[in-house]
Design an enzyme around this catalytic site. Structure first.
Site, short mmCIF file in Angstrom:
data_model
loop_
_atom_site.label_atom_id
_atom_site.label_comp_id
_atom_site.label_asym_id
_atom_site.label_seq_id
_atom_site.Cartn_x
_atom_site.Cartn_y
_atom_site.Cartn_z
N SER A 177 1.27 -11.31 8.05
CA SER A 177 0.12 -11.45 8.43
C SER A 177 -0.37 -10.79 10.02
O SER A 177 0.73 -12.28 11.10
CB SER A 177 -0.73 -12.37 8.40
OG SER A 177 -2.25 -12.17 9.01
N LYS A 232 -0.20 -17.58 6.97
CA LYS A 232 -0.56 -16.37 5.32
C LYS A 232 1.38 -16.38 4.82
O LYS A 232 2.07 -16.04 5.78
CB LYS A 232 -0.83 -15.61 5.73
CG LYS A 232 -2.73 -15.38 6.04
CD LYS A 232 -3.63 -15.68 4.50
CE LYS A 232 -3.26 -14.51 3.60
NZ LYS A 232 -3.90 -13.43 3.27
N ASN A 292 1.54 -13.72 1.73
CA ASN A 292 0.96 -12.96 0.97
C ASN A 292 2.20 -12.67 -0.13
O ASN A 292 3.21 -11.97 -0.02
CB ASN A 292 0.45 -11.69 0.77
CG ASN A 292 -0.73 -12.08 3.01
OD1 ASN A 292 -1.61 -12.84 2.05
ND2 ASN A 292 -0.41 -11.20 3.34
N ARG A 302 3.22 30.79 -19.76
CA ARG A 302 3.09 29.99 -18.29
C ARG A 302 2.28 29.85 -17.75
O ARG A 302 1.28 30.52 -17.65
CB ARG A 302 4.76 30.64 -17.54
CG ARG A 302 4.16 29.53 -16.59
CD ARG A 302 5.92 30.15 -15.54
NE ARG A 302 7.47 30.37 -16.31
CZ ARG A 302 7.69 31.26 -17.01
NH1 ARG A 302 8.07 32.32 -15.26
NH2 ARG A 302 8.98 31.45 -17.76
#
Lengths: 400, 400, 400, 400
Positions: B274, B280, B282, B313
């Site tokens: 972080s 942190k 994560n 097409r």
């Protein structure tokens, strides 16, 4: 990313959302943050100066930052790390003030707003081209009779001018609604770690205001980390515009069929050719607008599906939003650029419009022909057309 | 294209669908076409040799081809033009045999199949990693008691091994279904201007067969210009796999919450940090899998929405399909790579699994505790787990 | 239609878009049309009176009209036919004046606007309930400390009140934007066969204005047969609201997990039970809001995908839009009703909020605890909360 | 639910997924469960007999069950409660054996499989009609010259038979893939509270096998509560089929334009009329197929977006899946029924096909006309057509 993504978009839009522009926008955030914090007395003026001076994209190895973002789980992490390294070269004591009180989402959301502002500039410029071209066509052909067709079958007679009015009215409204939506959406993000700006000693609002002025973005009264409604309302407007452009592309493609022959996209060397068939001239602008109208709704769905962010920052939803967002913008620019170009040079074949009515009249009972397929019916359409163009020009003028 | 698209994907997948690889794949088509036509006596052997020798990506300015594709409305047009120029430098008489009897869609669809084959190799390799990691976890934790949770509330006791079985079973089936779907989807496209191969004098099937062998793609008995069902059935399989991986990411994220604490993604320096909060860590792999599971359904919808191609097409639909396709592939690889990595190093906290049961037992009436929350209930789950792993390993073996 | 569609919606919303209400709304259109045309001197007063008197839903066999619509390709055709039959019973000379100058799309679009107006009434009423409940919670818990969580991991401390602010702010904006969007979207449709109102002798605007007043709908200055932007902008607003509500449901579900235990939906007999487990109490309101947030984006995508209407009335696109529209409305009402109910009776467990912080603090280094997890950090959140509630109440008041 | 949903579908499909049929299917599950458990010695034979005798839909107030489901958060809860009440009237001691060892998801998923089986019967019957009609058209018109059109512009000449081959080939494959997908998807669900069948004393597999035989559904070797891949693979097949049918509807609509005039849908009294224009005959079958092709991709996206079920039963995702599923099925039946009807009575105007070629030839240089627009080119197409029909009939035969 893909060769075909670029193909349906524009070089300018792709560049606006490219890696270099995004890193540059993140650096504009960091610079504005430091300067605003210095003005608020939160960090030393000298530190802010060094940080601002260092926030130059040429000092950063953009591809390396992109590569490092994967492992980090955030593109802000390698950027801030590298910024600190660079700042340390000039002023070691300023390092602690880099990115102060801010978090990844602050820099990333603000940077996305900055590059989106440039994207919208491109979109609006071409949208105005398309609108003005349609005003001209509508006025010129206000009374030009043409078959009106419902459920893909001839229904009655209208004027080509009124078709143009039905094309342009949604675009004029899009122009106005885009401006309103972007003035709410393109905002500074600054909430700090969890949206409370707890380290800014109550100076949060002042810092946001100051950054807002420097960056040319709105200043909301609170962070919008998890409040994505205003941001995504802008995406809604883009998708609506792409849908309205898709209708024009759809109609041009249908009217440009060999058997109908009422319109053709402008002729230009190298445009709409074929590797196999030298006689082909393909309506590539309509192709782009139609393709965009098939893709934009899904982009918008992907964006809206991310709205249930968990808690104070989502795991997956926010990142998915970031990844989907540029795609919608570049697709939108591809569509509006294509239609602006097609409409400015649109070839209108009045004789074929008339001929198709005549052919129809020859095949229906006389009473039906008189009641539904008289070319005089174009006069009603002409009155509506001229009144509508006048009204829409007024709306358009309110945008300036 | 966007910095965040890459972020949720992998460098290998992005490279596999990059401009250079795509142009190289188009050149492989042109080379294989010329050689197959020479073998069938349709063009001179010497011409085919020159063409094949010239089909080297290093001889082409890829960015220029990409830039020129916008105006042309097709990336094949500038490629074929440049190939003819290059061939002319060596053997002027061979120029007329370049791209003979073929059309843009032939080279583009075949090239997309070729790069997709490489994309699937990447996906399958990581899918096998994830599967094998889950087999190991399932066996190890066949009888490890854990709260079973329904509608986000504790329901009873199961085993962590059985959770792993519920994760792995869809992946094993995806592995088998992906193989089946890709053997039908990854095929040579060769129909000529309108799907009739009218210039090949009845040698069409022979040429397709010969190209199929050289390129390692299937040979269908007719062109699939507008028959997109087999091609998009492969996309469906990718989306299903991404959904199944998303469920794993969802569960890991939930079980990795601080208050639950039953699992953690592997720890690695620089992973999941972080910019604001040094504490942190994560769960970035779950983030990637969750993001992919929100995005892939919309990609698939965009692909399926293009199916009503017009006539021989499509105008817009085919081009939109081409642009959406790589996004689904790279997203799928991002997801499966992330989960393979997370599962191989997954940290399993048995004590917390047990502790959460104990906490629950302390709060419910004794009879409820005995009936629904006895750790002995994990034994039922263990029996199912071991039987299922055995069965799934058999399925997995059938893939080799 | 499906048993589960109703399940995630509300009886009131389903009724509002039911067959009987729709037929009744179509009859309101026909009645208003006849009366307005009489006022404009286009049809005899007596004929208008008979038509208006006959436009009573009880005189019509609704299921028969629905059955006949399939073959006709339009629900208006059997309705108009039956209306003429009914009028003929009373006043044969009035039959020719039924539906005069109008077309199927006029009556159907206007009827959809009428039933949508009722749908929006339901939605706005519950939206206000949810908003007011959140204001109360935000003020009460302005300073209640709670873990802030980012990427599903504890990040720092905020207040529960600020979480409520982040939930309510998008809802207040939705309320205002819904009103703006519906004032533009809910409009009379009257264009006649092809949008030119050619049979109304220039009295079109007068008729529209008169109908607008009678029906309580906007009067646009031209027909919007193929201009769907304003209509679908309302759909965008609904989808945004559902997304914002989904975020609340997501958070409540997460905070209501046994291991987190910070919130619970209101307890009520028969609510959220289980056929197998008497101890279960499921958060069914959050379930509804989460389900809606997964479905609404796809509904919106389906609506936007229809925008490229062909010519003066689409073949398929318009009909698909009509079929998708009610689903979005009833889903939206299901979501907002569920959240209003949950929020009004939300159980807030402050001790567990505090306990989760304490548990975290016990596991991190002391410095991290002091810097990031002090309960004093809730004071910053409190200040923002109270300022925001004040500002949002002002916005909310502007709606009255 | 909406009047327009029914309009684009069929009465039979709507009935198959109606409330009464669903409740009846849930009762079939409960009856089969009790009988299988009696056979396995888990509950008394007499209790099973009473339960089975009581599982008659006429004994249940279906609308009341639907109404009660909202509060309960599950339609199974009021059903099981009422079943117990009804059983109690006949045999009080049997009440405890009702729904034994089972949970809401068991009865609901199995019931959905049962009603889907009926839905697929309807779909396959009409799919075969469409296929056989196309075989006939392809053979009859194998050599009928028609303009081939790429990117909406004339490209060369093909045969109408080959157009039919390009339409039918995906449908034949859909028929085969639908069968394969449904044999895996339409399975008994039986996992008990959390998927471990913990109360069945190891007799789970025997009970599932026995129920499978009675209900005509597959018996998987474990519960698929959270493993939705096989179930949703069936949804993918339906969406692919709808896409292929949409292409047919698209082409018929284009070829049925007044100016093209090559095809018309069958004429039938009351079909495709207009409230305003008596001369209109709208291609309502193509309308239905086109509308379905715009809607089905979004339905599928909604289904796939639900895949990340949380833990052992999802909160919101599963319920959203249940609500979306029937919509896809009835839309698919609406599309295939419409196309079967249109193709069986398709009006083919060979003279106009030829006339359009002649008109084109008159406008292009002679060499282009000779090379690209000679009607002799239809011979190549004829050879491919006949070979393909033969091959496809072989595939089709393998389905019987």
């Amino acid at each position: 990313m893909s060769i075909f993504e670029g193909f349906l978009s524009t070089p300018e839009a792709i560049e606006a959302f490219g890696d270099a522009q995004f890193v540059a926008a993140m650096l504009r955030f960091e610079s504005a943050l430091a300067r605003a914090q210095a003005r608020a007395g939160l960090i030393p003026e000298a530190a802010a100066q060094t940080i601002a001076d260092t926030c130059k994209v040429d000092l950063f190895d953009v591809p390396q930052i992109v590569r490092d973002s994967g492992r980090a789980g955030s593109v802000a992490i390698p950027l801030v790390a590298k910024l600190k390294e660079n700042v340390a070269l000039f002023n070691a004591s300023a390092v602690q003030h880099v990115h102060f009180g801010s978090t990844s989402q602050d820099v990333i959301d603000t940077a996305m707003a900055l590059v989106s502002k440039q994207g919208l500039r491109l979109i609006e410029a071409d949208l105005i081209r398309a609108i003005d071209a349609l005003f001209t066509l509508a006025e010129k052909h206000a009374a030009t009779p043409i078959l009106a067709r419902t459920l893909m079958q001839p229904a009655s007679v209208t004027s080509f001018g009124l078709k143009c009015v039905n094309w342009v009215a949604p675009l004029v409204r899009s122009l106005l609604r885009l401006r309103a939506a972007s003035s709410a959406a393109l905002a500074v993000q600054l909430g700090g770690a969890v949206g409370t700006l707890s380290t800014l000693n109550g100076a949060g609002a002042q810092v946001v205001q100051s950054m807002s002025e420097e960056l040319g973005l709105a200043a909301h009264s609170s962070a919008w980390h998890t409040q994505r409604d205003q941001w995504l309302a802008l995406a809604c407007e883009l998708a609506l515009m792409v849908g309205s452009l898709g209708k024009i592309g759809q109609d041009i493609a249908l009217m440009g069929q060999f058997e109908v022959g009422e319109l053709a996209e402008p002729t230009e060397a190298g445009r709409g050719g074929s590797t196999a068939m030298p006689h082909k001239r393909n309506p590539v602008a309509s192709m782009t607008a139609k393709a965009a109208a098939q893709r934009a709704p899904q982009r918008l769905a992907a964006l809206l599906a991310t709205m249930p962010h968990e808690h104070e920052r989502a795991l997956g939803a926010w990142q998915a939003e970031l990844a989907e967002w540029p795609g919608l913008m570049v697709t939108a620019h591809g569509s509006v650029r294509a239609m602006a170009t097609a409409l400015e040079g649109l070839q209108v074949f009045e004789a074929r419009m008339r001929g198709n009515i005549d052919n129809l009249v020859a095949q229906v009972p006389e009473q039906t022909a008189q009641e539904w397929f008289s070319v005089d019916l174009a006069q009603n359409a002409a009155r509506i057309t001229l009144a509508q163009v006048k009204e829409l020009k007024g709306l358009r003028a309110s945008y300036e």
